[in-house]
Write an enzyme that holds these catalytic residues in place. Structure first.
Site, mmCIF file in Angstrom:
data_model
loop_
_atom_site.group_PDB
_atom_site.id
_atom_site.type_symbol
_atom_site.label_atom_id
_atom_site.label_comp_id
_atom_site.label_asym_id
_atom_site.label_seq_id
_atom_site.Cartn_x
_atom_site.Cartn_y
_atom_site.Cartn_z
ATOM 1 C CD GLU A 261 -3.028 -1.049 0.184
ATOM 2 O OE1 GLU A 261 -3.032 -0.076 -0.592
ATOM 3 O OE2 GLU A 261 -3.859 -1.979 0.122
ATOM 4 N NE ARG A 265 -3.634 2.806 -0.856
ATOM 5 C CZ ARG A 265 -4.901 2.712 -0.501
ATOM 6 N NH1 ARG A 265 -5.559 3.769 -0.084
ATOM 7 N NH2 ARG A 265 -5.540 1.560 -0.519
ATOM 8 C CG ASP A 394 -6.307 -7.165 -7.487
ATOM 9 O OD1 ASP A 394 -5.264 -7.486 -6.885
ATOM 10 O OD2 ASP A 394 -7.070 -6.284 -7.058
ATOM 11 C CD GLU A 529 -10.721 -1.345 -8.541
ATOM 12 O OE1 GLU A 529 -11.873 -0.960 -8.207
ATOM 13 O OE2 GLU A 529 -9.738 -1.311 -7.756
#
Ligand code: DMJ
Length: 630
Positions: A261, A265, A394, A529
């Site tokens: 993360e 980010r 994903d 998405e």
């Protein structure tokens, strides 16, 4: 002659002076008809002439002032879409209730970003302040500008479509795109207002309770939003955020962060902002966080731990396991590879490519599909038998393709793994729903197929389209289009027009609804998405329906998630428009990704982040595709 009578009306006196202005009672009783007949032929002709002249003047004036609006309605008359101002007024609230600028008498010219500022020019005087700056910038021949648009006024785009600003000036499409982008900019400003008022410098806004939540304590939303502000041309907001980064952002803190993360980010956000702005501040900060994350790779297998303390330099897996998540360890490569390129120090790239090599050679894949967990001690997959394109796997698939593109399409192992995985998806996970026959991507759980699709899977149409754009099979583009329709239906079939977190697809011919939602999955976290994929599909196909779908979704975000005092909130129930039930959280990716992709989706400018020059990381931060020589 025309004279002002004593009463509050204008009387018409013709011919001789009758004692002045009809004060005589006897004369007042005369009917107009008698008076008319008393006039000479010449007088009557004169009066008629004056009246006709007056009538003519009124008609001309009417036509002159109403013409632009009528003309506008006519041009939009194909009727697929309402004039943009009408859509805004009908379906959104608050700050979106702006009348179209044309109705205020403005004429739009030039690329979108510039128009909004050039409007400050009044009464033919030269533009001042920011408007002057932007105008000056526009005059310069070709440079990377405020919005990263390589602007060469009057040039043709690569696909031969009309790009010339003058040609586009009259285009309704251009105006439509402009107003939609303006609506996104307003949505961003509203979100930013909430963050600024109640969560400044903290990780996430809690817009309902007007407070904040802390995850890493590093100003996550602010960093995630930096390049979005740059792309949208929100200069004031960007500058105040930059000041916070310069004065307050310190990574020398005893805090535990999640490697994945914070990479996508923070490291991704800083690198992207550095590239778009050329401002060294962001590169220095990127180097700092990048090196502080490196202890995560000190594991027996070289598969990194999930968590690292950036102050003490210690890393560890979660308390309950020695496993890491496959998507997490394989979706940090774009950022660390770029950090090596920028610093000239190979250690970052070496660490992440070691992970890719290991995963490439591992047993336990199923037709190129990877399990969800990998052990940090022995470096092997665990929980074999579960295969999904959703949570925990994903972005593994996304980064296979994107690393290959980032590196100049030379690293064949990455491409092989990607192509094999797409085949595996088609063979094992793609099915059709009933009654509409929507193409969806389900999951495999110990050889049993489950028609469950996370919203997260909606990154896939965009990734497939990006691959096709880079020369991969046209079949990938076909699948992308079909899946895009499905992701849109995940929104359209809900009562709020917003997608649930997870959808189940009906495969029973007798069923009446394609999309089924379980009570635990009804929430919406403002995820990006679908909008992300709409952006790719629109960029590559130019099919306007993708912009229309996105516009619908934006309006529903405004309707059900916008919090009046500032900010947007995730909601608990997309099936209850009367009570969507706010969760009191605005995720940083709403500003970093969702709104950025909306803005790019509504742009008709292929140079606004040119996809042949940049690759987006999984948090929508733009990194350069490496020059071929490297
Ligand atoms: C983001 O942080 C990234 O897009 C990630 O790849 C998946 N989860 C969120 C958005 O849904």
């Amino acid at each position: 002659m025309l004279s002002q009578g004593k009463k509050d009306f204008v009387s018409l006196t013709v011919g001789g002076n009758e004692g002045g202005n009809y004060t005589n009672g006897k004369q007042r009783k005369l009917s107009y008809w008698r008076k008319w007949n008393q006039l000479s032929r010449l007088q009557r002709s004169l009066i008629l002439f004056v009246l006709v002249l007056l009538l003519f003047t009124v008609i001309v004036a009417y036509l002159r002032f109403s013409a632009p609006l009528e003309e506008y309605k006519g041009r939009d008359g194909g009727g697929v879409e309402l004039p943009y101002g009408e859509e805004l007024r009908d379906q959104s609230k608050g700050s979106l209730h702006e009348p179209p600028l044309e109705k205020k008498g403005y004429q739009r010219r030039g690329p979108p970003l510039l128009q909004n500022r050039v409007f400050s020019k009044k009464n033919g005087s030269e533009p001042q302040g920011v408007a002057a700056e932007i105008t000056e910038f526009f005059k310069s021949k070709s440079r990377i500008g405020w919005a990263d648009t390589v602007i060469s006024p009057g040039t043709k785009s690569s696909d031969g479509q009309k790009e010339n600003a003058a040609e586009l000036d009259d285009s309704v499409e251009w105006q439509l795109a402009e107003s939609r982008q303006e609506a996104v900019r307003k949505a961003f400003q509203h979100a930013w207002k909430g963050y600024k008022d109640f969560a400044w410098g903290h990780d996430e806004l809690k817009p309902i309770s007007k407070s904040y939540s802390e995850w890493f304590g590093l100003g996550l939303t602010l960093i995630d939003a930096l390049d979005t502000m740059w792309i949208m041309g929100l200069k004031k907001e960007f500058m105040e955020a930059r000041q916070w980064v310069a004065e307050n952002l310190s990574f020398n803190k005893n805090v535990e962060v999640n490697l994945f993360e914070s990479t996508i980010r923070i490291l991704g956000g800083l690198l992207s902002t550095y590239h778009l702005t050329g401002d060294e501040l962001f590169l220095e900060k990127a180097k700092d966080i990048g090196s502080r994350l490196m202890p995560a790779f000190k594991t027996p297998s070289k598969i990194p731990y999930s968590d690292v303390n950036i102050g003490t330099g210690t890393a560890h897996p979660p308390q309950w396991t020695t496993d890491s998540t496959v998507a997490e360890v394989t979706s940090i490569q774009l950022e660390f590879r770029e950090l090596s390129r920028l610093t000239g120090d190979p250690k970052y790239q070496d660490a992440v490519m070691e992970v890719m090599k290991k995963v490439h050679n591992l047993d336990g894949k199923h037709d190129g599909l990877v399990p969800m967990f990998i052990n940090t001690n022995n470096g092997k997959f665990t929980h074999l038998g579960m295969y999904t394109l959703g949570a925990r796997a994903d972005s593994y698939y996304e980064y296979l393709l994107k690393q290959w593109i980032q590196g100049g399409r030379k690293e064949t192992e990455l491409l092989e793994d990607y192509l094999q995985a797409v085949d595996g998806v088609q063979k094992n996970l793609v099915k059709k729903s009933a009654p509409l026959g929507l193409t969806f991507v389900g999951e495999l759980s110990y050889r049993r197929f489950s028609p469950k699709m996370d919203h997260l899977v909606c990154f896939l149409p965009g990734t497939l389209a990006l691959g096709a754009h880079n020369g991969l099979s046209a079949e990938h583009m076909e699948l992308a289009k079909q899946l895009m329709e499905t992701c849109y239906q995940m929104y359209a079939q809900m009562e709020t027009g917003l997608s649930p977190e997870i959808a189940h697809f009906n495969m029973d011919a007798a069923g009446t609804h394609d999309v089924i939602v379980k009570p635990a999955d009804r929430h919406n976290l403002l995820r990006p998405e679908t909008v992300e994929s709409l952006f790719y599909l629109y960029r590559f196909t130019k099919d306007k329906k993708y912009q229309r779908w996105g516009w619908e979704i934006l309006q529903n975000f405004n309707k059900y998630t916008r919090v009046e005092s500032g900010g947007y909130t995730s909601i608990n129930n997309v099936q209850d428009p009367a009570s969507p039930s706010p969760r009191d959280k605005m995720e940083s990716f709403f500003l970093g990704e969702t709104l950025k992709y909306f803005y790019l989706l509504f742009s008709n400018d292929p140079d606004l982040i040119n996809l042949d020059k940049y690759i987006f990381n999984t948090e929508a931060h733009a990194l350069p595709i490496w020059p071929q020589a490297e």
